[in-house]
Design a protein around this motif. Structure first.
Motif: not given
Length: 415
Positions: A248-252
């Motif tokens: 889920l890194a792009p939501l960070i």
């Protein structure tokens, strides 16, 4: 008069024992110490030590049978997921703007993985305690050297930015290797020695305060304590957090940027870095699936392909270069392998989870996707943990079995 029996001396077995002892001495002692003063010590010395272990196993055949071990490894879900990541990285060379450097980096990565696999297969099925006690000795010696450098380095050997980089790498090596050293000592019921080893490494990091190492060691210590209290929760939480952060890194940036702006202000460098990450995600959503190709995150800054203040972290670079395919495969491999470690080595689970949490924190804070000295450091850590796991076996037969056998023999001989 009976003649005394003489055991046959096999020079090959003696040579294998010597090579194995030298290999483990290099892996457990020399590398943690020399890494504090040598910039390329890990990259140069680790392959030499692994080759010595391979030669030793070729001479005496003490490793596990190769075909069953290799078959079980290749069929494991974690290995298949890792293979998919490597295959996707190779395929991404078709659309990367840096084909030559990207291909070179993929080949170097493949060579490191193959060397790690060869070292894993060459490790003895049962490790001698005398070899494994070299590990806390090496970590302690490396910690003492790092303390001396941190306290008196300016007057001795440290004088520039390159020297600071050497110390950073050396401390990262200690922050990772301290956990298998502590796990081994605790498995031998040497809790005092384990505590002393951990305190020396903590003192080494405190003597040369670096935010990355301090935070990573603190996260590792918290994970160690949690897994010691509740192994099931510690393993499950470590697996879930590491996999979720990567998947889920792009939501960070969408979550972290507003929070960071509220706490530190919109002009904070970390907030601006998250803003650059958010712009990358929104400007090219299609690239979230394919990625930009291997090596683009590292070299893209020099050619203005992405903002100069874009994050230098594994989470950003994994998605930027390999997209959803690489990120999801790596997250799944992490999740499965961490649960496998917790199940197969319960006595070493606290140390293993602490090492994983430490390494993951370092990668998330500021080490890119394809830094070769970092991959070599991880190789050393993996082989060290496999070694101490194979040292967990009973060296003596249970006494109850011997007594039962004597009793049965007497019953048979009785009239």
């Amino acid at each position: 008069m009976s003649r005394a029996s003489h055991s046959t001396v096999d020079p090959a077995l003696d040579a294998a024992a010597l090579l194995r002892r030298v290999g483990f001495f290099g892996l457990f002692v020399i590398i943690p110490v020399v890494a504090q003063v040598g910039r390329r010590a890990t990259v140069v010395l680790a392959p030499i030590a692994i080759v010595l272990l391979i030669l030793a196993s070729a001479l005496d055949g003490r490793q596990r049978p190769l075909r069953p071990a290799l078959t079980a490894l290749v069929r494991s879900p974690a290995f298949l997921a890792g293979g998919l990541v490597l295959l996707w990285a190779a395929l991404s060379l078709a659309w990367t703007p840096f084909l030559n450097s990207g291909a070179e980096r993929v080949l170097n990565l493949l060579a490191t993985i193959l060397l790690t696999l060869a070292g894993y297969l060459a490790l003895p099925d049962r490790m001698r305690s005398a070899n494994l006690y070299l590990l806390p000795l090496g970590v302690t010696a490396g910690g003492i050297v790092a303390v001396m450098i941190g306290l008196f380095g300016d007057a001795l050997v440290r004088s520039g930015a390159e020297d600071d980089q050497i110390l950073d790498r050396g401390l990262i090596m200690l922050a990772l290797l301290v956990w298998p050293a502590v796990a081994w000592l605790r498995s031998r019921h040497r809790d005092r020695e384990a505590l002393v080893t951990a305190l020396i490494v903590a003192a080494a990091i405190a003597a040369s305060p670096k935010a990355t190492q301090i935070i990573a060691l603190a996260v590792g210590a918290a994970t160690f304590l949690l897994t010691t209290v509740s192994p099931r929760i510690g393993v499950a939480l470590t697996a879930a957090v590491t996999a979720a952060l990567l998947a889920l890194a792009p939501l960070i940036p969408f979550v972290g940027r507003p929070l960071g702006a509220t706490l530190f202000g919109s002009g904070n460098p970390g907030v601006l870095s998250l803003k650059a990450w958010q712009k990358v995600v929104t400007s090219e959503p299609v690239r979230l699936f394919t990625g930009h190709g291997f090596e683009t995150a590292l070299r893209g800054r020099a050619y203005n392909l992405l903002p100069h203040n874009a994050p230098s972290t594994m989470l950003f670079e994994f998605w930027y270069e390999l997209g959803i395919v690489g990120a999801f495969a790596a997250a799944y491999g992490l999740y499965v392998s961490i649960h496998r470690i917790g199940r197969d080595a319960p006595a070493l689970a606290p140390g293993a989870m602490a090492a994983i949490a430490t390494a993951y924190t370092i990668a998330c804070i500021g080490i890119g996707l394809a830094v070769m000295w970092w991959f070599t450091t991880l190789t050393v850590t993996i082989l060290v943990f496999v070694s101490i796991q194979r040292g967990q076996f009973r060296s003596r037969r249970p006494k109850i079995s011997l007594l039962r056998r004597i009793r049965e023999e007497r019953e048979v001989e009785a009239p």
